[in-house]
Design an enzyme around this catalytic site. Structure first.
Site, PDB file in Angstrom:
ATOM      1  N   ASP A  78     -27.048  -5.295  34.122  1.00 39.66           N
ATOM      2  CA  ASP A  78     -25.648  -5.692  34.100  1.00 39.66           C
ATOM      3  C   ASP A  78     -25.427  -6.968  33.296  1.00 39.66           C
ATOM      4  OD1 ASP A  78     -25.160  -3.535  35.681  1.00 39.66           O
ATOM      5  OD2 ASP A  78     -23.964  -4.609  37.151  1.00 39.66           O
ATOM      6  N   CYS A 119     -32.428  -3.150  40.354  1.00 40.08           N
ATOM      7  CA  CYS A 119     -31.181  -3.806  39.965  1.00 40.08           C
ATOM      8  C   CYS A 119     -29.952  -2.930  40.218  1.00 40.08           C
ATOM      9  CB  CYS A 119     -31.268  -4.257  38.512  1.00 40.08           C
ATOM     10  SG  CYS A 119     -32.466  -5.604  38.303  1.00 40.08           S
ATOM     11  N   ASP A 120     -28.906  -3.611  40.514  1.00 43.17           N
ATOM     12  CA  ASP A 120     -27.538  -3.186  40.747  1.00 43.17           C
ATOM     13  C   ASP A 120     -27.302  -1.713  41.110  1.00 43.17           C
ATOM     14  OD1 ASP A 120     -27.610  -5.775  39.799  1.00 43.17           O
ATOM     15  OD2 ASP A 120     -25.565  -5.665  39.114  1.00 43.17           O
ATOM     16  N   LYS A 121     -27.030  -0.829  40.151  1.00 39.21           N
ATOM     17  CA  LYS A 121     -26.615   0.542  40.473  1.00 39.21           C
ATOM     18  C   LYS A 121     -27.792   1.413  40.853  1.00 39.21           C
ATOM     19  CE  LYS A 121     -23.194  -1.493  39.317  1.00 39.21           C
ATOM     20  NZ  LYS A 121     -24.014  -2.567  38.850  1.00 39.21           N
ATOM     21  N   CYS A 191     -32.137 -10.959  39.436  1.00 35.67           N
ATOM     22  CA  CYS A 191     -31.678 -12.349  39.313  1.00 35.67           C
ATOM     23  C   CYS A 191     -31.613 -13.036  40.674  1.00 35.67           C
ATOM     24  CB  CYS A 191     -30.336 -12.387  38.602  1.00 35.67           C
ATOM     25  SG  CYS A 191     -30.436 -11.752  36.918  1.00 35.67           S
ATOM     26  N   GLU A 442     -17.480  -5.227  35.543  1.00 38.25           N
ATOM     27  CA  GLU A 442     -17.585  -6.490  36.260  1.00 38.25           C
ATOM     28  C   GLU A 442     -16.965  -7.604  35.427  1.00 38.25           C
ATOM     29  OE1 GLU A 442     -21.565  -5.970  39.013  1.00 38.25           O
ATOM     30  OE2 GLU A 442     -21.736  -7.046  37.125  1.00 38.25           O
ATOM     31  N   SER A 468     -19.255  -9.272  39.452  1.00 38.84           N
ATOM     32  CA  SER A 468     -20.685  -9.449  39.650  1.00 38.84           C
ATOM     33  C   SER A 468     -20.899 -10.256  40.909  1.00 38.84           C
ATOM     34  CB  SER A 468     -21.281 -10.193  38.455  1.00 38.84           C
ATOM     35  OG  SER A 468     -22.563 -10.699  38.768  1.00 38.84           O
TER      36      SER A 468
END
Length: 555
Positions: A78, A119-121, A191, A442, A468
């Site tokens: 992202d 990460c994220d998704k 992160c 985001e 985010s």
């Protein structure tokens, strides 16, 4: 075993011949086939170490008597996709990841799955797939990045984005920016703040789908390799006992996850992903229950961007289980639920005590007596909007100001960096929702620019897009219905006064009902921004943010 459909019987002789071509021995074919979904790639920092995690999982599976079979899942970074057309392709990968994992698991009749996201998704996409396929499954993530260190202070990616705004404001030199660039992301891993990736990896523990430490053990620690081996071994126990994701991800498990979400102060994206995962598990999760849970759940953690602590600090303080144990002093968790450990929540968190009351506040001394996320409603968001309350400064909890209206992210960033946004303004970015974007981008660049320009305590941002986990301030996203379907956010005009009251969970535009109806009569839907490819198909099927942006077949 499910894999008997490809390994046993006369009719399966052609199947066995193809397994022979892969080098599998007769002994391996007799064992349960365990699909290992590896999200390894060379563009996402949180995924560059997943080859090592995958090898550790394979070893664990083999040690426990299974046959590991690796296949891939995609992942978008992202941060790298932020602020350009690439961000349209972030959220939409959640469904690609889910669909492709379903295809691989069903086509090859695996007996169990080990999912390796980070990460994220990637995390919610694989949790959705686990619920949909419903064969024994366990998760082990790649782990969080260590915080960077600049001039003796810990920093993370959110500081990097805000530094860009500070340069635009003339309060930071290019030399300082270069130092940030070199040091804020010092290792592999997701992160280092409580951003979306770490939020979802922590909530995977709270849901009962990951082992202790899944969300918090740093990526560079050898302890994570050991965790991966244990996950590989544990899947064999889950297969033997036939413990499946839907046995674990029950309605009560989702309520546990939401409760821990409030205690941790997770990313607002959890309000998008948890309903989507629940939907796949056959649980309808109305996000308005979040306020009910928040009202009785204290916020115990202020991890970056809300405060000065990081995932490594949470890990040292005892991790997610310590937070769960602390919260359960108030009797807020359902503790009799089964988890991938083979034990109940109560058994898992017993003895997991808070080792640092500055990182995990005791329930007697929380950061706030209510949870870290608020769901807002009002005539600007009839269906809901979402804000990370724990990352909002006190002076912005209640705010009224004139709307500064933009129909895309880029125009808003130009105005912010051009000095056209002033203290008191409410920046409105619309037509960036799941359908209107398409893809629900985001808004980290505009929120970081606002903070970097020194306006974080005086300017709010409202959008039908999302934020985010690295965003902070009065950033209200997921405003539903979105502009693309004629939601009230589409009717806002420059200068309209917008009223935000986070303690009372309200978001309103101070315009009469009659005027809003007159504007609605003139409103016309916009032509889709994208008319070909995956985004065009996604646009046709996606629902609004308040429903988790799930995909539905139009009837």
């Amino acid at each position: 075993m499910k894999s008997d459909n490809v390994t046993k019987g006369v009719q399966q002789a052609p199947h066995r011949s193809l397994l022979n071509a892969l080098g599998y021995t007769e002994e391996e074919r007799r064992r349960p086939l365990i699909g290992i979904v590896s999200s390894y790639n060379e563009i996402v920092p949180g995924h560059m170490n997943l080859d090592k995690i995958t090898e550790a999982v394979k070893l664990g599976v083999a040690m426990a008597g299974g046959t590991p079979v690796v296949f891939p899942a995609i992942a978008v970074c992202d941060g790298i996709a932020m602020g350009h057309v690439g961000m349209k392709y972030s959220l939409v990968t959640r469904d690609l990841i889910c669909d492709s994992t379903e295809c691989m698991a069903q086509a090859h009749q695996f007996d169990g799955l080990v999912c390796i996201p980070n990460c994220d998704k990637n995390v919610p996409g694989l949790l959705m797939a686990a619920a949909r396929v419903n064969i024994p499954t366990i998760f082990v993530s790649g782990g969080p990045m260590l915080a960077g260190r600049i001039k003796g202070e810990k920093k993370s990616l959110s500081a990097m984005f805000e530094a860009v705004g500070s340069v635009a404001a003339g309060t930071m030199t290019m030399e300082d920016l270069a130092e940030f660039e070199e040091k804020v992301c010092p290792t592999c891993g997701s992160c280092s703040g409580m951003y979306t990736a770490n939020s979802m990896n922590c909530l995977t523990e709270a849901l009962g789908m990951g082992l202790k430490g899944n969300g918090t053990i740093p990526a560079v620690y050898s302890e994570r390799i050991r965790l991966a081996k244990h996950a590989g071994m544990k899947i064999m126990e889950l297969v033997e006992k036939d413990i499946r994701p839907r046995d674990i991800m029950t309605e009560k498990a989702f309520l546990n996850a939401l409760t821990i979400d409030m205690a941790l102060g997770c990313s607002t994206n959890s309000m998008l992903h948890l309903p989507a995962i629940a939907h796949e598990a056959g649980v309808e999760l109305n996000m308005e229950i979040a306020n009910e849970l928040s009202a009785k759940t204290p916020n115990l953690c202020h991890l970056a961007p809300a405060g000065p602590t990081y995932m490594e600090d949470l890990n040292e303080a005892g991790g997610v289980y310590a937070v769960m144990n602390e919260i359960n002093k108030l009797g807020l968790l359902h503790t009799d639920l089964i988890t991938v450990t083979g034990k109940t929540v109560a058994e898992n968190i017993a003895g997991c005590f808070n080792k640092n009351p500055e990182v995990i506040r005791p329930v007697e001394n929380p950061y706030s007596k209510i949870g870290g996320i608020a769901v807002l409603k009002g005539n600007l968001a009839p269906d809901t909007g979402v804000v990370k309350r724990s990352a909002v400064v006190e002076e912005m909890m209640v705010h009224e100001g004139p709307a500064r209206v933009f129909d895309c992210e880029e125009d808003a960033i130009e105005a912010i960096k051009g000095g056209k946004i002033v203290a008191g303004d409410v920046v409105v970015i619309r037509y960036e929702g799941p359908k209107g974007g398409p893809g629900m981008r985001e808004m980290l660049n505009p929120t970081s620019a606002i903070a970097g320009m020194g306006l974080g305590s005086s300017v709010a941002l409202i959008t039908d897009g999302r934020f985010s986990g690295a965003s902070r301030g009065a950033s209200i996203g997921h405003v539903s219905p979105e502009a693309a379907v004629g939601g009230p956010i589409a009717l806002v005009e420059e200068g309209d006064i917008i009223s935000i009251n986070i303690p009372e969970n309200k978001l309103n535009i101070l315009v009469s009902d009659e005027e809003m109806e007159a504007r609605r009569a003139k409103w016309q839907p916009r032509e889709p921004r994208v008319t070909t490819g995956y985004l065009a198909r996604y646009c046709q099927m996606v629902t609004s943010g308040n429903r988790g942006a799930i995909l539905e077949i139009k009837k």
